[in-house]
Design a protein around this motif. Sequence first.
Motif, mmCIF file in Angstrom:
data_model
loop_
_atom_site.group_PDB
_atom_site.id
_atom_site.type_symbol
_atom_site.label_atom_id
_atom_site.label_comp_id
_atom_site.label_asym_id
_atom_site.label_seq_id
_atom_site.Cartn_x
_atom_site.Cartn_y
_atom_site.Cartn_z
ATOM 1 N N VAL A 1 71.656 16.851 88.215
ATOM 2 C CA VAL A 1 70.586 17.830 87.680
ATOM 3 C C VAL A 1 69.775 17.206 86.693
ATOM 4 O O VAL A 1 70.303 16.653 85.686
ATOM 5 N N VAL A 2 68.501 17.249 87.055
ATOM 6 C CA VAL A 2 67.714 16.489 86.343
ATOM 7 C C VAL A 2 66.821 17.538 85.456
ATOM 8 O O VAL A 2 66.204 18.481 86.122
ATOM 9 N N VAL A 3 66.930 17.545 84.188
ATOM 10 C CA VAL A 3 66.304 18.477 83.437
ATOM 11 C C VAL A 3 65.032 17.601 82.857
ATOM 12 O O VAL A 3 65.133 16.998 81.980
ATOM 13 N N ASP A 4 63.998 18.234 83.099
ATOM 14 C CA ASP A 4 62.782 17.496 82.743
ATOM 15 C C ASP A 4 61.936 18.260 81.590
ATOM 16 O O ASP A 4 61.572 19.301 81.756
ATOM 17 N N GLY A 5 62.210 17.526 80.404
ATOM 18 C CA GLY A 5 61.576 18.186 79.239
ATOM 19 C C GLY A 5 60.188 17.447 78.650
ATOM 20 O O GLY A 5 60.349 17.187 77.397
ATOM 21 N N ALA A 6 59.674 17.153 79.738
ATOM 22 C CA ALA A 6 58.279 16.378 79.115
ATOM 23 C C ALA A 6 57.524 17.135 78.000
ATOM 24 O O ALA A 6 56.857 16.562 77.558
ATOM 25 N N TYR A 7 57.651 18.374 78.093
ATOM 26 C CA TYR A 7 56.684 19.354 77.092
ATOM 27 C C TYR A 7 57.928 19.965 76.126
ATOM 28 O O TYR A 7 57.185 20.881 75.506
ATOM 29 N N MET A 8 59.010 19.471 75.924
ATOM 30 C CA MET A 8 60.068 20.084 75.238
ATOM 31 C C MET A 8 59.441 20.355 73.801
ATOM 32 O O MET A 8 59.898 21.048 73.049
ATOM 33 N N SER B 1 62.950 28.755 70.084
ATOM 34 C CA SER B 1 64.379 28.023 69.705
ATOM 35 C C SER B 1 65.341 28.364 70.763
ATOM 36 O O SER B 1 66.078 27.574 71.225
ATOM 37 N N ALA B 2 65.279 29.741 71.467
ATOM 38 C CA ALA B 2 65.995 30.093 72.241
ATOM 39 C C ALA B 2 65.829 29.418 73.770
ATOM 40 O O ALA B 2 66.654 29.276 74.678
ATOM 41 N N ALA C 1 59.260 28.535 80.425
ATOM 42 C CA ALA C 1 60.282 27.838 80.059
ATOM 43 C C ALA C 1 61.449 28.572 80.355
ATOM 44 O O ALA C 1 61.527 30.071 80.331
ATOM 45 N N VAL C 2 62.694 28.193 80.841
ATOM 46 C CA VAL C 2 64.048 28.827 80.889
ATOM 47 C C VAL C 2 64.559 29.103 79.458
ATOM 48 O O VAL C 2 64.397 28.091 78.485
ATOM 49 N N ASP C 3 65.718 29.929 79.515
ATOM 50 C CA ASP C 3 66.414 30.083 78.243
ATOM 51 C C ASP C 3 67.479 29.039 78.349
ATOM 52 O O ASP C 3 68.014 29.010 79.339
ATOM 53 N N ALA C 4 67.792 28.298 77.229
ATOM 54 C CA ALA C 4 68.632 27.352 77.147
ATOM 55 C C ALA C 4 70.092 27.992 77.559
ATOM 56 O O ALA C 4 70.834 27.069 78.316
#
Length: 365
Positions: A187-194, A202-203, A168-171
């Motif tokens: 920009v599509v940010v796909d958070g399927a597993y967020m 949390s970062a 995962a990337v850093d927010a």
Amino acid sequence: MTFNKTLDAIKTYEAGKPIELVVREFGIAPEDVVKLASNENPFGCSPAVQEAVAAILPKMALYPDDSMYALKGALAERFGVGSREIIIGAGSDQVIEFAIHAKAGSRSKILMNSVTFAMYEIYARHVGASVVRTASREHDFDEFYALYLEHRPSIIFICTPNNPTGDAVDAEALTAFLEKIDADTLVVVDGAYMEYTRYKDSAKAVEPSELIGRFPNVLYLGTFSKAYGLGGMRVGYGIAAEPIIEALYKLRPPFNITTLSLEAAAVALGDEAFVQRSIEHNFDQMKRYEAFAQEYGLETIDSYTNFITLCFEPPRSSTDVAEGLLRRGVIVRDLSGYGLNAIRVTIGKPEENDRFFALAAELLD
Ligand code: PMP
């Protein structure tokens, strides 16, 4: 018969193998098959969902509420956004499809990570758009930015945490990247597993309300198929500023979500304790996979999801390992099609993981 030429460039998506296939092909009893291939919640969904769905079965003759009032209201409250900033899809897959059709055409470019969710490319091909990929295995924003400057894509996909690798990337790094992207690039940010990432670090947790509050060109995606255990119900969502949602709505067929699915998703959102227990269990069991990998000298990718990627060194091949497991009744995902000599294993129940470890040890010894 001839078909639309754009189909020539499309490789049909291969979904995780169903249990029934292993029963048919290898003559294994259904109760002996363990499916660790599609990142489903091994505990299913909240019992409250099953009760609620059973209670509305008599309503099946009626079309669903096409405004999706209850589910949108529940999501709006959960994420602190407005109902008009939400679109519901038959899985987040459908929202990806809407996004690409809304923004890209045959002269467009779509930028994505070297290894990422396969449907981005498939939908890109639908509209004849070309795909630009980074070279590095994990999202590298410097590389994304350089390719953005070079190609000026219509859409950029950021899959965090990423499927099929789990990183995962850093927010903050994401936000810094978004600040450099022009407002006409979606920009599509796909958070399927967020949900899993939010629990672990949390970062790396990306909050849709913060994103869309700051960036009118961002579409955040979420799904009920993973942590909420509703893969079979097909419910996903997109959250974005109203102009984006209005554009996507033009592509939405009426009644794209069934009455049962709408009810299931809304009730699932109300049982956060179930989801939290599933996630705690997931990371507990993941430690066992990390220990197993260490014992067998396999590289793993630090995972913020409900699956783990185990990498092999030649001459050992992930295809052979996946095949060997399949013949013994354990379904995992071979990642050779993504150019990785690795398998992706969904974290199962303790006894399912036991089966995996026993059979994998047999194969690797
Ligand atoms: N995005 C990612 C990253 C996924 O892994 C998946 C499912 N494998 C989806 C989107 C689509 O999920 P669904 O359509 O079930 O909501």
